[in-house]
Motif scaffolding. Sequence first.
Motif, mmCIF file in Angstrom:
data_model
loop_
_atom_site.group_PDB
_atom_site.id
_atom_site.type_symbol
_atom_site.label_atom_id
_atom_site.label_comp_id
_atom_site.label_asym_id
_atom_site.label_seq_id
_atom_site.Cartn_x
_atom_site.Cartn_y
_atom_site.Cartn_z
ATOM 1 N N SER A 143 62.883 19.869 78.498
ATOM 2 C CA SER A 143 64.305 19.694 79.325
ATOM 3 C C SER A 143 65.134 19.194 78.118
ATOM 4 N N LYS A 144 64.888 19.428 76.838
ATOM 5 C CA LYS A 144 65.804 18.781 75.770
ATOM 6 C C LYS A 144 65.645 19.732 74.758
ATOM 7 N N ILE A 145 65.726 21.052 74.919
ATOM 8 C CA ILE A 145 65.574 21.930 73.893
ATOM 9 C C ILE A 145 67.056 21.780 73.010
ATOM 10 N N LYS A 146 68.069 21.781 73.702
ATOM 11 C CA LYS A 146 69.248 21.900 73.113
ATOM 12 C C LYS A 146 69.235 20.341 72.055
ATOM 13 N N ASN B 37 60.768 9.678 72.381
ATOM 14 C CA ASN B 37 60.041 9.403 71.103
ATOM 15 C C ASN B 37 59.940 10.535 70.330
ATOM 16 N N GLY B 38 60.816 11.392 70.316
ATOM 17 C CA GLY B 38 60.870 12.573 69.566
ATOM 18 C C GLY B 38 61.479 13.505 70.764
ATOM 19 N N LEU B 39 61.610 14.691 70.253
ATOM 20 C CA LEU B 39 62.347 15.685 71.379
ATOM 21 C C LEU B 39 61.743 17.168 71.335
ATOM 22 N N LEU B 40 61.008 17.506 70.330
ATOM 23 C CA LEU B 40 60.800 18.863 70.206
ATOM 24 C C LEU B 40 59.602 19.656 71.183
ATOM 25 N N ALA B 41 58.883 18.722 71.827
ATOM 26 C CA ALA B 41 57.951 19.217 72.955
ATOM 27 C C ALA B 41 58.468 19.248 74.285
ATOM 28 N N VAL B 42 59.533 18.695 74.431
ATOM 29 C CA VAL B 42 60.233 18.227 75.758
ATOM 30 C C VAL B 42 61.192 19.383 76.332
ATOM 31 N N ILE C 157 56.499 24.915 69.899
ATOM 32 C CA ILE C 157 56.128 26.007 69.068
ATOM 33 C C ILE C 157 57.605 26.679 68.755
ATOM 34 N N ASP C 158 58.349 26.997 69.915
ATOM 35 C CA ASP C 158 59.576 27.505 69.762
ATOM 36 C C ASP C 158 60.632 26.715 68.822
ATOM 37 N N ASN C 159 60.486 25.565 69.159
ATOM 38 C CA ASN C 159 61.306 24.641 68.265
ATOM 39 C C ASN C 159 61.026 24.610 66.824
ATOM 40 N N LEU C 160 59.693 24.376 66.673
ATOM 41 C CA LEU C 160 59.208 24.450 65.127
ATOM 42 C C LEU C 160 59.451 26.128 64.566
ATOM 43 N N LYS C 161 59.476 26.882 65.323
ATOM 44 C CA LYS C 161 59.975 28.351 64.869
ATOM 45 C C LYS C 161 61.401 28.395 64.317
ATOM 46 N N MET D 189 59.341 15.301 65.373
ATOM 47 C CA MET D 189 58.823 14.546 66.367
ATOM 48 C C MET D 189 58.515 15.150 67.604
ATOM 49 N N ALA D 190 57.338 15.473 68.144
ATOM 50 C CA ALA D 190 57.090 16.050 69.141
ATOM 51 C C ALA D 190 57.858 15.404 70.533
ATOM 52 N N GLY D 191 57.422 14.096 70.707
ATOM 53 C CA GLY D 191 57.926 13.359 71.893
ATOM 54 C C GLY D 191 56.935 13.276 72.920
ATOM 55 N N VAL D 192 57.569 12.382 74.012
ATOM 56 C CA VAL D 192 56.829 12.382 75.090
ATOM 57 C C VAL D 192 56.779 13.420 76.188
ATOM 58 N N SER D 193 55.588 14.048 76.439
ATOM 59 C CA SER D 193 55.635 15.120 77.450
ATOM 60 C C SER D 193 54.351 15.675 77.764
ATOM 61 N N ASP D 194 54.122 16.050 79.009
ATOM 62 C CA ASP D 194 52.664 16.568 79.390
ATOM 63 C C ASP D 194 52.084 17.806 78.799
ATOM 64 N N LEU D 195 50.810 17.717 78.891
ATOM 65 C CA LEU D 195 50.200 18.524 77.838
ATOM 66 C C LEU D 195 50.043 19.961 78.615
#
Length: 255
Positions: free
Chosen positions: A78-81, A71-76, A120-124, A105-111
Amino acid sequence: MYKFSANLGLLWSECSQIEAIYKAKENGFDAVEFQFPYQYDAGDVKKALDEVNLPVMGINTIKGNTEKGDNGLLAVPSKIKEAREAIIQAFEYAKIIKSKNIHAMAGVSDLSTRSLVTFIDNLKFAKELIKDTNIGLVIEPLNLKDNPGYFLTKIEQAKEICELVGSDSVKIMFDFYHIQINQGNVMERFREHLPYIGHVQIASVQDRSEPDKGELDFNYIIPEIYKIGYKSIIGAEYKPKTTTEEGLGWMKKFN
């Protein structure tokens, strides 16, 4: 005085999003916004937008593999690429249609710290891409009832991430529907976070239909957020109870 954007991910869902652009204009909307328009050629979308002279408030990065729960990828972590490919895809599309924002979209990931650092790295990475353009980034807290396991769920968390990314080009998408379900006290939270808010969306709570019934009184909220200092367009992101046209009475009250 009040201006509204038709979210074509949900409004006029019975027709193509290109056809829906014309319907948004015919029905008095001041702008449009998309969720995932990527099945349509960006040039064709741009042509329709130019014909009706409507700006685009935003598009989303893709969800990823929804069959596997994305449900989005940016905070996951294992899915940086895949996340960066999604950012580039959204950026290239946004450039053509002149979208004012990209919803990352951040995605489904633990806190975990790892998830936070990944986001943060993906947003940068995204921030560098949009540098020297008129495109902004927005991040949106989503409610856990509709989006179980989503990483970004609180307005305070979103503010902290904006500060950690360290850019005025990263703002919060304040969706009254999601914030009310997750946190409540929406007007105080809006007031406190106004400098960080890049876009606003509305829908009734709890059923996410037209914003004229339910827990929140938008006849009060909409004038109030402009009094507080919000100056931009409000996104109508809701699921019509019947047809989109039949449910537009709520908007006529603000003409």
